[in-house]
Design a protein around this motif. Structure first.
Motif, mmCIF file in Angstrom:
data_model
loop_
_atom_site.group_PDB
_atom_site.id
_atom_site.type_symbol
_atom_site.label_atom_id
_atom_site.label_comp_id
_atom_site.label_asym_id
_atom_site.label_seq_id
_atom_site.Cartn_x
_atom_site.Cartn_y
_atom_site.Cartn_z
ATOM 1 N N LYS A 153 0.564 -1.088 0.471
ATOM 2 C CA LYS A 153 -0.063 0.190 0.040
ATOM 3 C C LYS A 153 0.975 1.282 -0.400
ATOM 4 N N GLU A 154 2.263 1.068 0.820
ATOM 5 C CA GLU A 154 3.088 2.355 0.565
ATOM 6 C C GLU A 154 3.407 2.506 -0.947
ATOM 7 N N TYR A 155 3.607 1.277 -1.545
ATOM 8 C CA TYR A 155 3.880 1.716 -2.760
ATOM 9 C C TYR A 155 3.256 1.989 -3.822
ATOM 10 N N CYS A 156 1.838 1.659 -3.504
ATOM 11 C CA CYS A 156 0.799 2.133 -4.349
ATOM 12 C C CYS A 156 0.800 3.479 -4.113
ATOM 13 N N LEU A 157 1.368 4.561 -3.086
ATOM 14 C CA LEU A 157 0.312 5.607 -2.508
ATOM 15 C C LEU A 157 2.100 6.411 -3.403
ATOM 16 N N ALA A 158 2.797 5.636 -2.982
ATOM 17 C CA ALA A 158 3.972 6.824 -3.378
ATOM 18 C C ALA A 158 3.897 6.718 -5.325
ATOM 19 N N LYS A 159 3.348 5.812 -5.883
ATOM 20 C CA LYS A 159 2.896 5.210 -7.285
ATOM 21 C C LYS A 159 2.474 6.612 -8.044
ATOM 22 N N VAL A 160 0.717 6.411 -7.431
ATOM 23 C CA VAL A 160 -0.306 7.781 -7.505
ATOM 24 C C VAL A 160 0.580 8.961 -7.045
ATOM 25 N N LEU A 161 1.586 8.752 -6.413
ATOM 26 C CA LEU A 161 1.950 10.551 -6.113
ATOM 27 C C LEU A 161 2.741 10.940 -6.412
ATOM 28 N N MET A 162 3.951 10.357 -7.200
ATOM 29 C CA MET A 162 5.211 10.436 -7.523
ATOM 30 C C MET A 162 4.395 10.440 -9.081
ATOM 31 N N SER A 170 -6.678 13.900 -4.641
ATOM 32 C CA SER A 170 -8.270 13.563 -3.297
ATOM 33 C C SER A 170 -7.509 12.755 -3.151
ATOM 34 N N LYS A 171 -8.557 12.690 -1.837
ATOM 35 C CA LYS A 171 -8.189 11.210 -0.746
ATOM 36 C C LYS A 171 -9.150 10.544 -1.785
ATOM 37 N N ASP A 172 -10.489 10.726 -2.241
ATOM 38 C CA ASP A 172 -11.391 9.819 -3.367
ATOM 39 C C ASP A 172 -9.846 9.063 -3.948
ATOM 40 N N LEU A 173 -9.362 9.236 -4.309
ATOM 41 C CA LEU A 173 -8.731 8.557 -5.808
ATOM 42 C C LEU A 173 -7.520 8.356 -5.245
ATOM 43 N N ILE A 174 -7.257 8.108 -3.974
ATOM 44 C CA ILE A 174 -6.287 7.800 -3.775
ATOM 45 C C ILE A 174 -6.687 6.528 -3.224
ATOM 46 N N ILE A 175 -7.649 6.796 -1.794
ATOM 47 C CA ILE A 175 -8.171 5.512 -2.021
ATOM 48 C C ILE A 175 -8.823 4.268 -2.970
ATOM 49 N N ALA A 176 -9.354 4.871 -4.417
ATOM 50 C CA ALA A 176 -9.878 4.191 -5.008
ATOM 51 C C ALA A 176 -8.576 3.455 -5.541
ATOM 52 N N LYS A 177 -7.360 4.210 -5.941
ATOM 53 C CA LYS A 177 -6.528 3.339 -6.625
ATOM 54 C C LYS A 177 -5.304 2.567 -5.995
ATOM 55 N N TRP A 179 -6.997 1.087 -2.522
ATOM 56 C CA TRP A 179 -7.350 -0.153 -2.033
ATOM 57 C C TRP A 179 -8.570 -0.506 -2.484
ATOM 58 N N GLY A 180 -8.968 -0.008 -3.938
ATOM 59 C CA GLY A 180 -10.153 -0.559 -5.094
ATOM 60 C C GLY A 180 -11.407 0.559 -4.442
ATOM 61 N N ILE A 181 -11.803 0.357 -5.920
ATOM 62 C CA ILE A 181 -13.178 1.393 -5.339
ATOM 63 C C ILE A 181 -13.847 0.699 -4.807
ATOM 64 N N GLU A 182 -13.921 -0.124 -4.698
ATOM 65 C CA GLU A 182 -15.365 -1.043 -4.209
ATOM 66 C C GLU A 182 -14.951 -1.236 -2.480
ATOM 67 N N ASP A 187 -10.932 8.125 4.536
ATOM 68 C CA ASP A 187 -10.271 9.041 5.335
ATOM 69 C C ASP A 187 -8.557 9.274 6.006
ATOM 70 N N ASN A 188 -8.810 8.177 7.346
ATOM 71 C CA ASN A 188 -7.880 8.016 8.057
ATOM 72 C C ASN A 188 -7.693 7.330 8.068
ATOM 73 N N ASN A 189 -7.565 6.633 6.902
ATOM 74 C CA ASN A 189 -6.491 5.089 6.178
ATOM 75 C C ASN A 189 -5.515 5.634 5.600
ATOM 76 N N VAL A 190 -6.166 6.613 4.687
ATOM 77 C CA VAL A 190 -4.402 7.582 3.911
ATOM 78 C C VAL A 190 -3.684 8.445 4.648
#
Length: 230
Positions: A153-162, A170-177, A179-182, A187-190
């Motif tokens: 999950k750290e990797y996925c977050l880094a990839k989205v931001l970088m 947005s936090k919504d886009l981060i969650i979707a990318k 953790w998955g759209i469903e 927000d606290n997980n992000v």
């Protein structure tokens, strides 16, 4: 190779994602035109598979808006329509290719190979932003000769931001990318994973930072200024 599937038929969308993933493509799925446009505008995808008949915004409008925004990602329009005027409309809107349903998996993959050949099939094993480099295979984050392994999950977050360095995500886009759209992630997980990633960036001695923009999201920025705390 990362693909975005915009298809309102949930069963077909899942089947498409399965075909692509079995053949080495990454696949994200959304089910309406407006969401598809928002995701496609991120510039994170190598190919977009776009249905024409979509809720909220049809595929013709989506691809036309992408081209107006100078998003050049190849678009494969996928639809049950087979009338010549519809094909012309799709291609004139900015699509790169057109397939009609039903189709075989082999046909779909052949169209995607043709589209990626036009783009040179440049596949990057590493992603660089600021003074950091993210290895897309090992999930290691490095600066200079120092590196640290990221959790998935750290990797996925880094990839989205970088990938979107300098842009607000947005936090919504981060969650979707991440953790998955469903997913039921909130927000606290992000916020928790942003904190984890910031600590690893600090460990590496990076001058890059993850900025918090209240009520907007996060932005990856290069430089030595203090990041805004989460």
């Amino acid at each position: 190779m990362q693909t975005l599937i915009v298809e309102d038929d949930v069963r077909l969308a899942r089947a498409l994602a399965h075909i692509l993933e079995e053949n080495g493509y990454g696949a994200d799925v959304v089910h309406d035109g407006a969401t598809g446009l928002a995701w496609a505008e991120s510039g994170m995808y190598d190919v977009i598979i776009l249905d024409v008949m979509l809720p909220k915004m049809d595929g013709f409008a989506v691809v036309a808006d992408l081209r107006r925004e100078n998003v050049s990602t190849p678009v494969l329009l996928l639809t049950a329509r087979d009338a010549v005027p519809d094909k012309i409309t799709g291609l004139d809107s900015g699509a790169d290719d057109y397939m009609t349903k039903p189709f075989s998996p082999a046909e779909l993959l052949a169209h995607l190979r043709a589209l990626t050949r036009r783009q040179g099939e440049v596949l990057f094993e590493k992603l660089a932003a600021g003074d950091l480099e993210l290895n897309l295979e090992s999930h290691d984050l490095s600066r200079g000769g120092k590196s640290i392994h990221l959790s998935y999950k750290e990797y996925c977050l880094a990839k989205v931001l970088m990938t979107n360095a300098g842009q607000v995500v947005s936090k919504d886009l981060i969650i979707a990318k991440v953790w998955g759209i469903e997913s039921s992630a909130e927000d606290n997980n992000v916020e928790a994973y942003v904190s984890f990633l910031r600590k690893k960036m600090k460990f590496l001695g990076s001058t890059a930072r993850i900025e918090t923009l209240r009520k907007a999201g996060y932005r990856f920025a290069a430089g030595a200024e203090e990041s805004v705390p989460c």
